[in-house]
Design a protein around this motif. Structure first.
Motif, PDB file in Angstrom:
ATOM      1  N   LEU A  70       0.826  -1.204   0.000  1.00 26.07           N
ATOM      2  CA  LEU A  70       0.000   0.000   0.000  1.00 26.07           C
ATOM      3  C   LEU A  70       0.862   1.257   0.000  1.00 26.07           C
ATOM      4  CD1 LEU A  70      -3.045  -0.813   2.296  1.00 26.07           C
ATOM      5  CD2 LEU A  70      -3.151   0.242   0.051  1.00 26.07           C
ATOM      6  N   ALA A  71       1.918   1.230   0.795  1.00 24.30           N
ATOM      7  CA  ALA A  71       2.785   2.401   0.873  1.00 24.30           C
ATOM      8  C   ALA A  71       3.443   2.685  -0.475  1.00 24.30           C
ATOM      9  CB  ALA A  71       3.846   2.196   1.942  1.00 24.30           C
ATOM     10  N   ALA A  72       3.832   1.636  -1.182  1.00 21.74           N
ATOM     11  CA  ALA A  72       4.511   1.813  -2.466  1.00 21.74           C
ATOM     12  C   ALA A  72       3.566   2.278  -3.558  1.00 21.74           C
ATOM     13  CB  ALA A  72       5.173   0.495  -2.883  1.00 21.74           C
ATOM     14  N   SER A  73       2.275   1.971  -3.413  1.00 22.72           N
ATOM     15  CA  SER A  73       1.315   2.270  -4.475  1.00 22.72           C
ATOM     16  C   SER A  73       0.511   3.536  -4.236  1.00 22.72           C
ATOM     17  CB  SER A  73       0.327   1.094  -4.630  1.00 22.72           C
ATOM     18  OG  SER A  73       1.013  -0.111  -4.897  1.00 22.72           O
ATOM     19  N   ARG A  74       0.469   3.984  -2.998  1.00 24.61           N
ATOM     20  CA  ARG A  74      -0.415   5.095  -2.655  1.00 24.61           C
ATOM     21  C   ARG A  74       0.040   6.408  -3.267  1.00 24.61           C
ATOM     22  NH1 ARG A  74      -1.617   4.688   3.770  1.00 24.61           N
ATOM     23  NH2 ARG A  74      -2.169   6.897   3.512  1.00 24.61           N
ATOM     24  N   GLY A  75      -0.892   7.018  -3.968  1.00 25.57           N
ATOM     25  CA  GLY A  75      -0.642   8.354  -4.474  1.00 25.57           C
ATOM     26  C   GLY A  75      -1.721   9.309  -4.008  1.00 25.57           C
ATOM     27  N   ARG A  76      -2.457   8.900  -2.961  1.00 26.13           N
ATOM     28  CA  ARG A  76      -3.565   9.699  -2.441  1.00 26.13           C
ATOM     29  C   ARG A  76      -3.720   9.420  -0.958  1.00 26.13           C
ATOM     30  NH1 ARG A  76      -8.759   6.298  -4.831  1.00 26.13           N
ATOM     31  NH2 ARG A  76      -7.745   4.253  -4.916  1.00 26.13           N
ATOM     32  N   ASP A  77      -4.505  10.247  -0.292  1.00 31.31           N
ATOM     33  CA  ASP A  77      -4.695  10.129   1.149  1.00 31.31           C
ATOM     34  C   ASP A  77      -5.690   9.006   1.444  1.00 31.31           C
ATOM     35  OD1 ASP A  77      -4.443  10.739   3.825  1.00 31.31           O
ATOM     36  OD2 ASP A  77      -6.090  12.187   3.789  1.00 31.31           O
ATOM     37  N   LEU A  78      -5.267   8.014   2.229  1.00 28.88           N
ATOM     38  CA  LEU A  78      -6.118   6.892   2.618  1.00 28.88           C
ATOM     39  C   LEU A  78      -5.994   6.669   4.122  1.00 28.88           C
ATOM     40  CD1 LEU A  78      -5.245   4.361  -0.262  1.00 28.88           C
ATOM     41  CD2 LEU A  78      -7.403   5.624  -0.014  1.00 28.88           C
ATOM     42  N   PRO A  79      -6.613   7.522   4.935  1.00 24.89           N
ATOM     43  CA  PRO A  79      -6.457   7.406   6.397  1.00 24.89           C
ATOM     44  C   PRO A  79      -6.939   6.071   6.942  1.00 24.89           C
ATOM     45  CG  PRO A  79      -8.188   8.986   5.810  1.00 24.89           C
ATOM     46  CD  PRO A  79      -7.453   8.670   4.553  1.00 24.89           C
ATOM     47  N   GLU A 137     -11.105   2.200  -0.889  1.00 20.61           N
ATOM     48  CA  GLU A 137     -11.681   2.683   0.367  1.00 20.61           C
ATOM     49  C   GLU A 137     -12.802   1.786   0.897  1.00 20.61           C
ATOM     50  OE1 GLU A 137     -11.372   7.238   0.932  1.00 20.61           O
ATOM     51  OE2 GLU A 137     -11.758   6.942  -1.224  1.00 20.61           O
ATOM     52  N   PRO A 138     -13.730   1.288   0.051  1.00 21.07           N
ATOM     53  CA  PRO A 138     -14.715   0.332   0.575  1.00 21.07           C
ATOM     54  C   PRO A 138     -14.081  -0.913   1.190  1.00 21.07           C
ATOM     55  CG  PRO A 138     -15.435   1.169  -1.551  1.00 21.07           C
ATOM     56  CD  PRO A 138     -14.038   1.670  -1.347  1.00 21.07           C
ATOM     57  N   LEU A 139     -12.990  -1.384   0.604  1.00 18.40           N
ATOM     58  CA  LEU A 139     -12.299  -2.544   1.163  1.00 18.40           C
ATOM     59  C   LEU A 139     -11.731  -2.237   2.541  1.00 18.40           C
ATOM     60  CD1 LEU A 139     -10.481  -3.995  -1.954  1.00 18.40           C
ATOM     61  CD2 LEU A 139     -11.867  -5.313  -0.343  1.00 18.40           C
ATOM     62  N   LEU A 140     -11.114  -1.098   2.680  1.00 17.17           N
ATOM     63  CA  LEU A 140     -10.553  -0.712   3.974  1.00 17.17           C
ATOM     64  C   LEU A 140     -11.653  -0.612   5.034  1.00 17.17           C
ATOM     65  CD1 LEU A 140      -8.019   1.966   2.703  1.00 17.17           C
ATOM     66  CD2 LEU A 140      -7.460  -0.316   3.565  1.00 17.17           C
ATOM     67  N   GLU A 141     -12.801  -0.093   4.651  1.00 16.08           N
ATOM     68  CA  GLU A 141     -13.920   0.005   5.592  1.00 16.08           C
ATOM     69  C   GLU A 141     -14.452  -1.379   5.961  1.00 16.08           C
ATOM     70  OE1 GLU A 141     -14.906   2.581   7.260  1.00 16.08           O
ATOM     71  OE2 GLU A 141     -13.429   3.874   6.237  1.00 16.08           O
TER      72      GLU A 141
END
Length: 340
Positions: free
Chosen positions: A173-182, A327-331
């Motif tokens: 996730l850290a390597a792929s993230r290009g947006r804010d995902l709290p 985001e739905p997956l994280l939730e």
């Protein structure tokens, strides 16, 4: 078929094939990309009336350990004759001068990888139920195989598997993230704080779901495919991932992700878990953690595919919408950890 497949140099492949599979007329070789793959690329190749399947890593720069053709080839070869349905394996090529990457050739198994409820529904609820029951039973059969007895004792390091899974998907996730995902940070912290004791080591497929199983005309699993994430670890993670795919499919309504579990007659999430245990599968204790980890893993995969789509290194349809699933997956993962 013709040479219109990205990532496949048919001329070089035609030169190599007769050396690996004697009797093939390389000059008659043809190929097409099989649609549906979201990571490693899968092709149907042919020589006259004969057909095979070729697998290679995705296009673009990807971590070699994440797309290890030798591991896929090895686990399927090891499972041959165990009762777990796998394609026969024919040749592994590690010479990058052929296609620029390692690849392998295996049997083309006749069967359907049912992906959508629309594909399953015409079969009727009785057949759909039978297919979903056998899907679970086949997973139990895989988890019953002793890795050491099939030469896979060193295929993965079981000790600390769950801890490493949390770290691995955190790094993904850290390597792929290009947006804010709290929510990703919150889910990671909860997983780190709640890693349970593991069940006995077994062979983990790593991406087990209905569209990674070819179903024959008698509604039986003919072959489990897409072994790119296989390892030795806690098999309960396979069960949790299967159920998380069902949850996600219901949320997405078949858009991008399989919604096959929505077909009338398909086992519910609770029925899948009950069937797994009743057929001799492991008792999935600490269920909330396993569901949370499954959601976190899928979020890592989805976000990586989203990043590759933005970089223009994906092949296939649907990648323009895949990022909306993170985001739905994280939730879903947070809910699982809080409710179980």
């Amino acid at each position: 078929m013709s040479d219109v497949s990205p990532g496949l140099d048919l001329t070089r492949l035609a030169d190599w094939m007769p050396t690996a599979l004697p009797g093939i007329a390389g000059e008659q070789l043809s190929a097409r990309l099989i649609a549906g793959g979201r990571s490693n690329l899968t092709y149907e190749i042919g020589d006259g009336d004969r057909r095979w399947v070729l697998r290679r890593p995705p296009l673009g720069h990807v971590p070699a350990h994440a797309h290890d053709m030798g591991r896929e080839y090895r686990v399927m070869s090891a499972l041959a004759g165990t009762g777990v349905p796998v394609p026969a394996t024919y040749a592994l090529c590690t010479d990058d001068s052929v296609l620029g990457v390692p690849f392998y050739v295996m049997e083309k198994v006749e069967g359907t990888p049912y992906r959508t409820a629309a594909e399953l529904t015409p079969l009727g609820p009785d057949r759909v139920r039978t297919i979903s029951l056998r899907l679970v039973d086949t997973l139990v059969a895989l988890h019953e195989v002793d890795p050491a007895e099939v030469g896979l004792a060193d295929f993965g390091r079981a000790e600390g598997f769950l801890d490493r899974q949390v770290r691995r998907w955190s790094a993904q996730l850290a390597a792929s993230r290009g947006r804010d995902l709290p929510a990703a940070d919150e889910l990671r912290d909860l997983l780190v704080a709640n890693v349970p004791a593991q069940s006995a080591p077994g062979i983990v497929h790593g991406d087990y779901r209905l569209d990674n199983v070819l179903v024959d005309s008698s509604d039986r699993p003919a072959a489990i495919i897409d072994w790119e994430m296989a390892t030795i670890g806690d098999p309960v993670t396979d069960l949790a991932l299967l159920i998380m795919y069902q949850k996600l499919g219901r949320l997405s309504g078949g858009d991008v992700v399989s919604d096959s579990a929505s077909a009338p007659g398909h086992l519910t999430e609770d029925e899948v878990r009950s069937r797994y245990r009743s057929r001799g599968g492991r008792d999935p204790a600490h269920w909330g953690f396993h569901l949370g980890l499954a959601a976190y893993k899928l979020a890592g995969i989805v976000e990586s595919l989203h990043a590759r789509h933005l970089n223009g290194t994906t092949v296939g349809a649907g990648f323009d919408r895949i990022g909306a699933l993170t985001e739905p997956l994280l939730e879903l993962g947070l809910t699982a950890l809080r409710d179980h």
